[in-house]
Every structure is written in structure tokens, then in C-alpha cells.
Design a protein around this motif. Structure first.
Motif, PDB file in Angstrom:
ATOM      1  N   TYR A 114       0.863  -1.184   0.000  1.00 24.42           N
ATOM      2  CA  TYR A 114       0.000   0.000   0.000  1.00 24.42           C
ATOM      3  C   TYR A 114       0.902   1.237   0.000  1.00 24.42           C
ATOM      4  N   ARG A 115       0.743   2.071  -1.016  1.00 28.15           N
ATOM      5  CA  ARG A 115       1.611   3.236  -1.155  1.00 28.15           C
ATOM      6  C   ARG A 115       0.755   4.487  -1.297  1.00 28.15           C
ATOM      7  N   SER A 116       1.035   5.496  -0.454  1.00 30.69           N
ATOM      8  CA  SER A 116       0.305   6.765  -0.507  1.00 30.69           C
ATOM      9  C   SER A 116       1.303   7.895  -0.665  1.00 30.69           C
ATOM     10  N   ASP A 117       1.203   8.604  -1.780  1.00 31.87           N
ATOM     11  CA  ASP A 117       2.124   9.708  -2.098  1.00 31.87           C
ATOM     12  C   ASP A 117       1.342  11.023  -2.107  1.00 31.87           C
ATOM     13  N   ASN A 118       1.339  11.714  -0.971  1.00 35.25           N
ATOM     14  CA  ASN A 118       0.558  12.951  -0.865  1.00 35.25           C
ATOM     15  C   ASN A 118       1.136  14.090  -1.680  1.00 35.25           C
ATOM     16  N   SER A 119       2.382  13.947  -2.168  1.00 32.81           N
ATOM     17  CA  SER A 119       2.952  15.003  -3.009  1.00 32.81           C
ATOM     18  C   SER A 119       2.245  15.092  -4.358  1.00 32.81           C
ATOM     19  N   ARG A 120       1.422  14.075  -4.676  1.00 35.47           N
ATOM     20  CA  ARG A 120       0.686  14.101  -5.936  1.00 35.47           C
ATOM     21  C   ARG A 120      -0.587  14.926  -5.843  1.00 35.47           C
ATOM     22  N   LEU A 121      -0.926  15.335  -4.621  1.00 28.83           N
ATOM     23  CA  LEU A 121      -2.128  16.141  -4.453  1.00 28.83           C
ATOM     24  C   LEU A 121      -1.924  17.536  -5.003  1.00 28.83           C
ATOM     25  N   ASN A 122      -2.994  18.141  -5.440  1.00 29.29           N
ATOM     26  CA  ASN A 122      -2.951  19.485  -6.001  1.00 29.29           C
ATOM     27  C   ASN A 122      -4.083  20.306  -5.380  1.00 29.29           C
ATOM     28  N   PRO A 123      -3.821  21.448  -4.738  1.00 31.70           N
ATOM     29  CA  PRO A 123      -2.516  22.142  -4.680  1.00 31.70           C
ATOM     30  C   PRO A 123      -1.536  21.455  -3.747  1.00 31.70           C
TER      31      PRO A 123
END
Length: 306
Positions: free
Chosen positions: A125-134
């Protein structure tokens, strides 16, 4: 806008806030191994299949699933073994699933066969919050990537007769929890809750060339409403299949499949109703497979409805 759409998606699907859902597959009729390990080696050949599903195409952050399966019958078709690799992505979350599968078959009579299946492996399970915008690099909410790797195991059983096919399965039996850091509401949360599947189909012989196969798939998740898929398919000359299906009467679609020699191609199209999330977005499901005879007891010419 992307963050807003993902938020709407999460709010519209309450079970996903608490735990991840299994990927949806419109073409489980073509490859039941994706939901039941007892199907390994079921059709007495070596099978290699790939599938891609894009749910709510055009919806920012919508689910996308890629799956690869390989399985073969062994020991005079008494056993089966194989591998499932799949990746499911929704928004900033990516789940990767790798499982080895095994089945054992018992002939109860000349026309009745029972198959037991097991599967085991790992889920990432991988969650990359840097992909959120803004994106705000100074906010701890957006820092780093959260990765959780857990063991997984599942089981299933299939009963097949001359004209019917029935199965029960729990592809992932282990409930998964984890501690998230640098996020709002830090603490232990559920990553995954078990999914239970029940499948049944029956074949009606219209004439020597045409067969009609209605089928249903029930999907149960603790804390969520029961989900039901209903299918109605026609097969001509055991090569060309077409039909319609619905999921909870919220989504309607059609499915086609064609077999050319050892190759198999399938496509499913889904259109949501006003009751469904993503009312204006369609879903596309593609599969490509090949059946090969590797051993003397393999039968690539067999006529099978499953």
C-alpha cells in the motif's frame, strides 16, 4: 480542482474512507482467477492474460487497474498453479498485489468437479501525498511517501457441472491495519477489510451453435451494502460472446469477447446512472489472453463454457 474531485469521490464511497476496496472487474467471467484461486488450471491449458480497467475515464484521480495472471493445470489436470500480479491506483494511493495460487481438483462424478484453491503473497500500500494538487512542500501533510507492505492469503472453492458453475471465495482473508504518520488524525486505521464473493452461472443450449449464459456475482464487505452483478451473455460457435450486465442497477454496460485460434480478446463498456458516482464518466475494461498446450494432458481444443 484535482483535490476537490478526489475528495468528492472519497465522500461518495464511504467504505473507502475506512479501508481499501478490491478492484472491480467487469470481465471476471473471462478470468475468474482474479477473484477465486480455485480457478487455477481449471480449463486444462496454460493461460496467460492481461487486463486493464479505467473507471470513470476523464475523472481526475479516478481508479485505474492493471492485472496480469498466468496459470496452468498440472499432473493430468488434477492440480493447478499460477501467479497474479495487479496494481490498483486511485488518486495518490497505489496498491500492488502479488500472489501465488494453487488448486486441487476432485472429480465427484463424470460430470461434476470440485476444485479447492489457495493463494498467498504480499500487498504493498503506497500513498504519495505530493501528488495532491494544490501541493504545499512546507506542510507536513504533503511530506514523504507512506509505504506499507503486508502478507496476504486467500482461499476459494468452485463446483462445476455440465451446465453450471458456482464459486465461493475470499481472495484476501487478512485484515490490514497500519499507523499513518504526518497526517491529520494520526493513529491506527484499517487499510483493508475482507471481501467475500459468491458466483453462479448456468448455460442454456439454444441450439447447436448458440448458448445463453446468465450469471450473477455477489460481493459482500463488512460495513457496506451487498453488491450484486447480473449478466446475460450469448455465445456463438463457442468463439464469439456478447451480452449486457448491471451492477446494483447503478451501472449498466455491455461485454464482447472473441476467440481467434489460441488468442482471446474482451472488452466491456460501463455507463453509470444518476444513482452512481461519476454520472458523466464512462468505464472501459480491456482483456487479452492466450491459451497454450504445454503438456500432453493439456487440451486446447476442448469446448468449455467457463
Amino acid at each position: 480542482m484535482k483535490a476537490f474531485l478526489i475528495a468528492v469521490l472519497i465522500l461518495a464511497l464511504p467504505p473507502m474512507v475506512q479501508a481499501q476496496n478490491d478492484p472491480l472487474y467487469a470481465q471476471y467471467l473471462n478470468n475468474p482467477l482474479l477473484i477465486n484461486p480455485a480457478y487455477a488450471g481449471f480449463n486444462k491449458t496454460f493461460n496467460l492474460s492481461t487486463a486493464f480497467r479505467k473507471q470513470w475515464a476523464g475523472f481526475d484521480g479516478s481508479p485505474a487497474t492493471l492485472a496480469l495472471t498466468a496459470h496452468s493445470s498440472l499432473l493430468d489436470n488434477k492440480m493447478g498453479t499460477g501467479l497474479i500480479i495487479s496494481q490498483d491506483r486511485i488518486g495518490e494511493n497505489t496498491n500492488t498485489f502479488i500472489q501465488a495460487v494453487y488448486s486441487y481438483k476432485i472429480n465427484l462424478s463424470s460430470s461434476l468437479q470440485l476444485s479447492f484453491g489457495l493463494q498467498g503473497g504480499l500487498i504493498s500500500y503506497r500513498s504519495d501525498n505530493s501528488r495532491l494538487n494544490p501541493y504545499d512542500p512546507t506542510d507536513p501533510l504533503f511530506s514523504g511517501t507512506q509505504i506499507t507492505i503486508k502478507p496476504s492469503m486467500g482461499s476459494g472453492v468452485i463446483l462445476r457441472g455440465d451446465k453450471f458453475f458456482a464459486g465461493l471465495s475470499v481472495p484476501r482473508m487478512l485484515r490490514v491495519k497500519t499507523d499513518f504518520e504526518n497526517t491529520v488524525g494520526t493513529g491506527e486505521v484499517d487499510l483493508y477489510t475482507q471481501h467475500f464473493y459468491a458466483f453462479f452461472s448456468y448455460v442454456f443450449l439454444i441450439n447447436e451453435r448458440i448458448r445463453f449464459k446468465p450469471a450473477t456475482l455477489l460481493r459482500a464487505v463488512p460495513g457496506a451494502p451487498l453488491s450484486a452483478d447480473l449478466n446475460a451473455l450469448f455465445t456463438i460457435d463457442n468463439k464469439y460472446t456478447g451480452g449486457v450486465f448491471t451492477r446494483n442497477t447503478n451501472t449498466f454496460g455491455f461485454l464482447i469477447q472473441a476467440t481467434f485460434s489460441q488468442f482471446r480478446f474482451g472488452y466491456a463498456f460501463e455507463m453509470p446512472t444518476n444513482k452512481s458516482v461519476g454520472t458523466h464518466f464512462t468505464t472501459h475494461d480491456l482483456t487479452l489472453g492466450i491459451n497454450i498446450g504445454l503438456f500432453r494432458f493439456h487440451d486446447t481444443l476442448q469446448l468449455s463454457d467457463y
